[in-house]
Design a protein around this motif. Structure first.
Motif, PDB file in Angstrom:
ATOM      1  N   ARG A 180       0.998  -9.991   7.522  1.00  0.00           N
ATOM      2  CA  ARG A 180       1.282  -8.603   7.182  1.00  0.00           C
ATOM      3  C   ARG A 180       2.582  -8.167   7.822  1.00  0.00           C
ATOM      4  O   ARG A 180       3.052  -8.769   8.788  1.00  0.00           O
ATOM      5  N   ASP A 181       3.157  -7.125   7.228  1.00  0.00           N
ATOM      6  CA  ASP A 181       4.352  -6.478   7.752  1.00  0.00           C
ATOM      7  C   ASP A 181       3.979  -5.019   8.000  1.00  0.00           C
ATOM      8  O   ASP A 181       3.822  -4.250   7.049  1.00  0.00           O
ATOM      9  N   ASN A 182       3.838  -4.684   9.273  1.00  0.00           N
ATOM     10  CA  ASN A 182       3.389  -3.329   9.599  1.00  0.00           C
ATOM     11  C   ASN A 182       4.369  -2.275   9.087  1.00  0.00           C
ATOM     12  O   ASN A 182       3.961  -1.238   8.552  1.00  0.00           O
ATOM     13  N   ALA A 183       5.644  -2.537   9.248  1.00  0.00           N
ATOM     14  CA  ALA A 183       6.651  -1.548   8.865  1.00  0.00           C
ATOM     15  C   ALA A 183       6.643  -1.289   7.361  1.00  0.00           C
ATOM     16  O   ALA A 183       6.923  -0.170   6.911  1.00  0.00           O
ATOM     17  N   LYS A 184       6.315  -2.313   6.589  1.00  0.00           N
ATOM     18  CA  LYS A 184       6.316  -2.171   5.123  1.00  0.00           C
ATOM     19  C   LYS A 184       4.934  -1.842   4.581  1.00  0.00           C
ATOM     20  O   LYS A 184       4.787  -1.680   3.364  1.00  0.00           O
ATOM     21  N   ASN A 185       3.940  -1.796   5.475  1.00  0.00           N
ATOM     22  CA  ASN A 185       2.577  -1.497   5.015  1.00  0.00           C
ATOM     23  C   ASN A 185       2.163  -2.453   3.903  1.00  0.00           C
ATOM     24  O   ASN A 185       1.606  -2.052   2.871  1.00  0.00           O
ATOM     25  N   THR A 186       2.438  -3.718   4.132  1.00  0.00           N
ATOM     26  CA  THR A 186       2.291  -4.750   3.097  1.00  0.00           C
ATOM     27  C   THR A 186       1.604  -5.984   3.672  1.00  0.00           C
ATOM     28  O   THR A 186       1.849  -6.344   4.833  1.00  0.00           O
ATOM     29  N   VAL A 187       0.789  -6.589   2.845  1.00  0.00           N
ATOM     30  CA  VAL A 187       0.111  -7.844   3.191  1.00  0.00           C
ATOM     31  C   VAL A 187       0.586  -8.919   2.226  1.00  0.00           C
ATOM     32  O   VAL A 187       0.780  -8.654   1.031  1.00  0.00           O
ATOM     33  N   ALA A 238       0.840  -1.199   0.000  1.00  0.00           N
ATOM     34  CA  ALA A 238       0.000   0.000   0.000  1.00  0.00           C
ATOM     35  C   ALA A 238       0.870   1.242   0.000  1.00  0.00           C
ATOM     36  O   ALA A 238       1.900   1.295   0.683  1.00  0.00           O
ATOM     37  N   SER A 239       0.452   2.233  -0.753  1.00  0.00           N
ATOM     38  CA  SER A 239       1.141   3.517  -0.748  1.00  0.00           C
ATOM     39  C   SER A 239       0.117   4.634  -0.715  1.00  0.00           C
ATOM     40  O   SER A 239      -0.988   4.494  -1.227  1.00  0.00           O
ATOM     41  N   GLY A 240       0.502   5.726  -0.090  1.00  0.00           N
ATOM     42  CA  GLY A 240      -0.385   6.879  -0.007  1.00  0.00           C
ATOM     43  C   GLY A 240      -1.330   6.841   1.176  1.00  0.00           C
ATOM     44  O   GLY A 240      -2.074   7.801   1.394  1.00  0.00           O
ATOM     45  N   PHE A 241      -1.332   5.746   1.918  1.00  0.00           N
ATOM     46  CA  PHE A 241      -2.187   5.643   3.091  1.00  0.00           C
ATOM     47  C   PHE A 241      -1.666   4.496   3.955  1.00  0.00           C
ATOM     48  O   PHE A 241      -0.940   3.628   3.477  1.00  0.00           O
ATOM     49  N   THR A 242      -2.087   4.481   5.206  1.00  0.00           N
ATOM     50  CA  THR A 242      -1.717   3.388   6.087  1.00  0.00           C
ATOM     51  C   THR A 242      -2.832   2.355   6.133  1.00  0.00           C
ATOM     52  O   THR A 242      -4.016   2.697   6.073  1.00  0.00           O
ATOM     53  N   LEU A 243      -2.431   1.110   6.247  1.00  0.00           N
ATOM     54  CA  LEU A 243      -3.408   0.032   6.348  1.00  0.00           C
ATOM     55  C   LEU A 243      -3.857  -0.220   7.780  1.00  0.00           C
ATOM     56  O   LEU A 243      -4.653  -1.129   8.024  1.00  0.00           O
ATOM     57  N   ASN A 244      -3.351   0.562   8.709  1.00  0.00           N
ATOM     58  CA  ASN A 244      -3.574   0.266  10.123  1.00  0.00           C
ATOM     59  C   ASN A 244      -5.040   0.254  10.546  1.00  0.00           C
ATOM     60  O   ASN A 244      -5.373  -0.338  11.572  1.00  0.00           O
ATOM     61  N   TYR A 245      -5.895   0.886   9.763  1.00  0.00           N
ATOM     62  CA  TYR A 245      -7.305   0.957  10.143  1.00  0.00           C
ATOM     63  C   TYR A 245      -8.182   0.072   9.264  1.00  0.00           C
ATOM     64  O   TYR A 245      -9.409   0.195   9.279  1.00  0.00           O
ATOM     65  N   ASP A 246      -7.556  -0.819   8.521  1.00  0.00           N
ATOM     66  CA  ASP A 246      -8.254  -1.535   7.461  1.00  0.00           C
ATOM     67  C   ASP A 246      -8.279  -3.049   7.636  1.00  0.00           C
ATOM     68  O   ASP A 246      -7.382  -3.638   8.236  1.00  0.00           O
TER      69      ASP A 246
END
Length: 124
Positions: free
Chosen positions: A72-79, A24-32
């Motif tokens: 998921r990898d929180n630091a990389k904002n990646t699933v 993901a880019s341009g936003f955080t996935l933390n709320y998704d």
């Protein structure tokens, strides 16, 4: 720019493995909730697996459980989607998507941001 980008698809023999990534880019996935979906030719898009990014809670469609693992990898904002023991019936375009909600959903209409998809072909 808000976007999801999938990668990692390809051609694999039956019984093989692949790991898909959704960055993901341009936003955080933390709320998704972040879901993996797939669509085979002539078929509807179906849910594969979903993860609540914030705490890593995972959900699987019944037929995928045991062979597929979402993480998921929180630091990389990646699933990621680790797919093992792949079968020809797993051949499809795989998409990731995000849903910003307090509740999980398997309905594709409830996901508002989609990646472009990555082709997975399982064939000998």
């Amino acid at each position: 720019q808000v976007q999801l980008v999938e990668s990692g698809g390809g051609l694999v023999q039956p019984g093989g493995s692949l790991r898909l990534s959704c960055a993901a880019s341009g936003f955080t996935l933390n709320y998704d909730y972040v879901g993996w979906f797939r669509q085979a030719p002539g078929k509807e898009r179906e849910g594969v697996s979903v993860i609540l990014f914030r705490d890593g809670t995972t959900y699987y469609a019944g037929s995928m459980k045991g062979r597929f693992t979402i993480s998921r990898d929180n630091a990389k904002n990646t699933v990621y989607l680790q797919m093992n023991d792949l079968k020809p019936k797993d051949t499809a375009v795989y998409y990731c998507a995000r849903r910003r909600s307090a509740y999980i959903s398997w309905n594709v209409r409830n996901y508002d941001t989609w990646g472009q998809g990555t082709q997975v072909t399982v064939s000998s």
